[in-house]
Write an enzyme that holds these catalytic residues in place. Structure first.
Site, PDB file in Angstrom:
ATOM      1  N   HIS A  69      33.403  28.683  41.190  1.00 52.26           N
ATOM      2  CA  HIS A  69      32.675  28.431  39.987  1.00 52.26           C
ATOM      3  C   HIS A  69      33.897  28.190  38.941  1.00 52.26           C
ATOM      4  O   HIS A  69      35.247  28.448  39.562  1.00 52.26           O
ATOM      5  CB  HIS A  69      32.064  29.645  39.468  1.00 52.26           C
ATOM      6  CG  HIS A  69      32.686  31.078  39.453  1.00 52.26           C
ATOM      7  ND1 HIS A  69      33.234  31.577  40.831  1.00 52.26           N
ATOM      8  CD2 HIS A  69      33.247  31.770  38.492  1.00 52.26           C
ATOM      9  CE1 HIS A  69      33.689  32.736  40.181  1.00 52.26           C
ATOM     10  NE2 HIS A  69      33.769  32.576  38.956  1.00 52.26           N
ATOM     11  N   HIS A  71      36.380  29.849  36.882  1.00 53.02           N
ATOM     12  CA  HIS A  71      36.843  31.371  36.747  1.00 53.02           C
ATOM     13  C   HIS A  71      37.276  31.417  35.374  1.00 53.02           C
ATOM     14  O   HIS A  71      37.830  30.583  34.645  1.00 53.02           O
ATOM     15  CB  HIS A  71      37.945  31.602  37.481  1.00 53.02           C
ATOM     16  CG  HIS A  71      37.725  31.351  39.015  1.00 53.02           C
ATOM     17  ND1 HIS A  71      37.062  32.191  39.958  1.00 53.02           N
ATOM     18  CD2 HIS A  71      37.808  30.140  39.988  1.00 53.02           C
ATOM     19  CE1 HIS A  71      36.882  31.770  41.317  1.00 53.02           C
ATOM     20  NE2 HIS A  71      37.401  30.604  41.196  1.00 53.02           N
ATOM     21  N   ASP A  73      39.115  34.640  34.942  1.00 56.87           N
ATOM     22  CA  ASP A  73      40.052  35.827  35.190  1.00 56.87           C
ATOM     23  C   ASP A  73      41.439  35.349  35.725  1.00 56.87           C
ATOM     24  O   ASP A  73      42.468  35.946  35.798  1.00 56.87           O
ATOM     25  CB  ASP A  73      39.773  36.672  35.929  1.00 56.87           C
ATOM     26  CG  ASP A  73      39.078  36.424  37.198  1.00 56.87           C
ATOM     27  OD1 ASP A  73      39.094  35.116  37.452  1.00 56.87           O
ATOM     28  OD2 ASP A  73      38.872  37.232  38.021  1.00 56.87           O
ATOM     29  N   HIS A  74      41.427  33.916  36.199  1.00 63.23           N
ATOM     30  CA  HIS A  74      42.677  33.177  36.635  1.00 63.23           C
ATOM     31  C   HIS A  74      42.715  31.800  36.492  1.00 63.23           C
ATOM     32  O   HIS A  74      41.692  31.297  36.508  1.00 63.23           O
ATOM     33  CB  HIS A  74      42.940  33.729  37.876  1.00 63.23           C
ATOM     34  CG  HIS A  74      41.909  33.244  39.049  1.00 63.23           C
ATOM     35  ND1 HIS A  74      40.695  33.824  39.152  1.00 63.23           N
ATOM     36  CD2 HIS A  74      41.960  31.960  39.863  1.00 63.23           C
ATOM     37  CE1 HIS A  74      40.189  33.156  40.350  1.00 63.23           C
ATOM     38  NE2 HIS A  74      40.877  31.868  40.461  1.00 63.23           N
ATOM     39  N   HIS A 124      26.220  34.586  37.014  1.00 68.79           N
ATOM     40  CA  HIS A 124      27.582  35.015  36.504  1.00 68.79           C
ATOM     41  C   HIS A 124      27.950  33.602  35.509  1.00 68.79           C
ATOM     42  O   HIS A 124      28.448  34.082  34.481  1.00 68.79           O
ATOM     43  CB  HIS A 124      28.539  35.217  37.720  1.00 68.79           C
ATOM     44  CG  HIS A 124      30.033  35.485  36.942  1.00 68.79           C
ATOM     45  ND1 HIS A 124      30.506  36.230  36.388  1.00 68.79           N
ATOM     46  CD2 HIS A 124      31.264  34.604  37.501  1.00 68.79           C
ATOM     47  CE1 HIS A 124      31.800  36.140  36.238  1.00 68.79           C
ATOM     48  NE2 HIS A 124      32.065  35.034  37.031  1.00 68.79           N
ATOM     49  N   ASP A 143      31.828  35.125  42.415  1.00 69.63           N
ATOM     50  CA  ASP A 143      31.691  36.334  41.546  1.00 69.63           C
ATOM     51  C   ASP A 143      30.110  36.452  41.653  1.00 69.63           C
ATOM     52  O   ASP A 143      29.785  37.532  40.631  1.00 69.63           O
ATOM     53  CB  ASP A 143      31.935  36.267  40.135  1.00 69.63           C
ATOM     54  CG  ASP A 143      33.563  36.143  40.375  1.00 69.63           C
ATOM     55  OD1 ASP A 143      34.341  35.972  41.066  1.00 69.63           O
ATOM     56  OD2 ASP A 143      34.117  36.225  38.930  1.00 69.63           O
ATOM     57  N   HIS A 184      36.541  38.428  44.593  1.00 74.49           N
ATOM     58  CA  HIS A 184      37.159  39.668  44.181  1.00 74.49           C
ATOM     59  C   HIS A 184      36.964  40.836  44.792  1.00 74.49           C
ATOM     60  O   HIS A 184      35.606  41.030  45.269  1.00 74.49           O
ATOM     61  CB  HIS A 184      37.059  39.874  42.708  1.00 74.49           C
ATOM     62  CG  HIS A 184      37.427  38.743  41.820  1.00 74.49           C
ATOM     63  ND1 HIS A 184      38.746  38.385  41.566  1.00 74.49           N
ATOM     64  CD2 HIS A 184      36.427  37.876  41.100  1.00 74.49           C
ATOM     65  CE1 HIS A 184      38.652  37.479  40.780  1.00 74.49           C
ATOM     66  NE2 HIS A 184      37.376  37.171  40.548  1.00 74.49           N
TER      67      HIS A 184
END
Lengths: 250, 250
Positions: A69, A71, A73-74, A124, A143, A184
């Site tokens: 997907h 992302h 967070d990074h 998400h 996620d 994660h």
């Protein structure tokens, strides 16, 4: 330079789970020992040099840099991997991100002699895909489903109702033995199974109503990297690494 | 409470790699799905609750809490696992640490229907063992052989000459396909293979003389936890957790 031994990992898929300690992200390398084709799922920009070095050492040729997907967070490593290897970037058509190849629910993609199936598992984000590797009893859940947890539903297009339905209809219906590999984990656990999450996931074993209540009351901090990561990830699968991002790896 | 499904991971050993983010230690859980017996290799005290919860959820019974050696960078979880589960602690006879069961070179030990063999691989410490699981093409190398690296030889009974000989005679002679699972990695890589380390290990592919020069000139800091960890690990396999250690997990 690359390994010449034909006996290495014979009869086994070449499989490596890799970790980015800054964002707690798992990246997956899957290779066909015979044809040497490989794919990488959820690469992290800061780890691209490590991962691409490994691809070369193992004598593999990278076919796809894939994301489960877009992302928050990074920054994905797909753009940089494209630059280094000439591979194609892959993401969901529903993600809103640019890439060379777009996948939809039930699409099959392959490397070497192996096939994986994309499963649309939104919730998400709208574009969340899980990648099911039936031959090896593995599913890469991004996620959507985490180990004893799940992705957040309080930003981007998050929806607890949609996520709950995705997990119950698309992942919990896979064979119980299927190993769950998430994008994660924050406690040092690297995999789970469908059977385990069906029984022990503290959120997704609840009723839909209870689940929605839990997700709507997590009161989590605003994601630190989101304002940098999402705009970069929207284009990074297709274009060069944006100049204003200090990737610190050259 | 435990999983009842008999189909989970059928035909496969139940295998989990776990990570302690503070000491960068890998802990390994190996279970026999049929007999339900399992072992844990290199447990970390602060992660014992996580690991023992997983053992229980998977419906397993812990037989051995094993260490590859007397660690200097973290306190072993064997003592606490003994308290919780009644398992036996295991370490090398040459380690200088107390435990219920002492292993020597070539000793075979089992859980369920599976056998592992202890390989004496001194050099990082006198008591370093690697555990070879031939049936699954795995070797757990502790701090003897790391991924593209090796354990330090500048404290405890460290000897670069002895470590070099151990790796070349005991590990590099295993089948090339054997997956190498070390006690640590500091770059987010989780496994390697004998073939890879034979070709790409930057230290152990050198001559003995060059290797000794490298190891004697690393100029590393004194290990932060050594003065706490070694005395605790010397007794922790046999006795209760020392009262003066704040394990912060109760």
């Amino acid at each position: 330079m690359a390994l010449k031994t034909g006996t290495m990992l014979k009869n086994r898929i070449l499989f490596r789970q890799l970790f980015d300690n800054a964002s707690f992200t798992y990246t997956y390398l899957l290779g066909d020992v015979n044809s040497k084709e490989c794919i990488i799922i959820d690469p992290v920009l800061e780890q691209v040099k490590r991962d691409f070095k490994l691809v070369n050492e193992l004598g593999l040729k990278l076919k796809f840099a894939m994301n489960t997907h877009m992302h928050a967070d990074h920054i994905t490593g797909s753009g940089y991997l494209k630059q280094l290897s000439g591979c194609k970037s892959v993401i969901s058509k529903m993600s809103g991100a640019q890439a060379d190849i777009y996948l939809e629910d039930e699409d099959i993609f392959s490397f070497g002699n192996y096939n994986l199936k994309a499963l649309a598992t939104p919730g998400h984000t709208n574009g969340c895909l899980s990648y099911y590797f039936e031959d090896q009893q593995m599913v890469f859940t991004g996620d959507t489903l985490l180990i004893r947890g799940c992705g957040r539903t309080d930003f981007q297009e998050g929806s607890p109702e949609v996520l709950y339905k995705s997990v119950h209809s698309k992942i919990f219906t896979l064979p119980l033995d299927t190993i769950v590999y998430p994008a994660h984990d924050y406690k040092g656990v690297m995999s789970s199974s469908v059977a385990e999450e069906l029984k022990f996931n503290p959120r997704l074993t609840k009723s839909l109503k209870e689940f929605v209540d839990i997700m709507n009351n997590l009161n989590l901090d605003y994601p630190k990297q989101i304002d940098k990561a999402v705009p970069a990830n929207r284009v990074c699968g297709l274009h060069d690494i944006p100049d204003d991002i200090d990737i610190k790896i050259k």
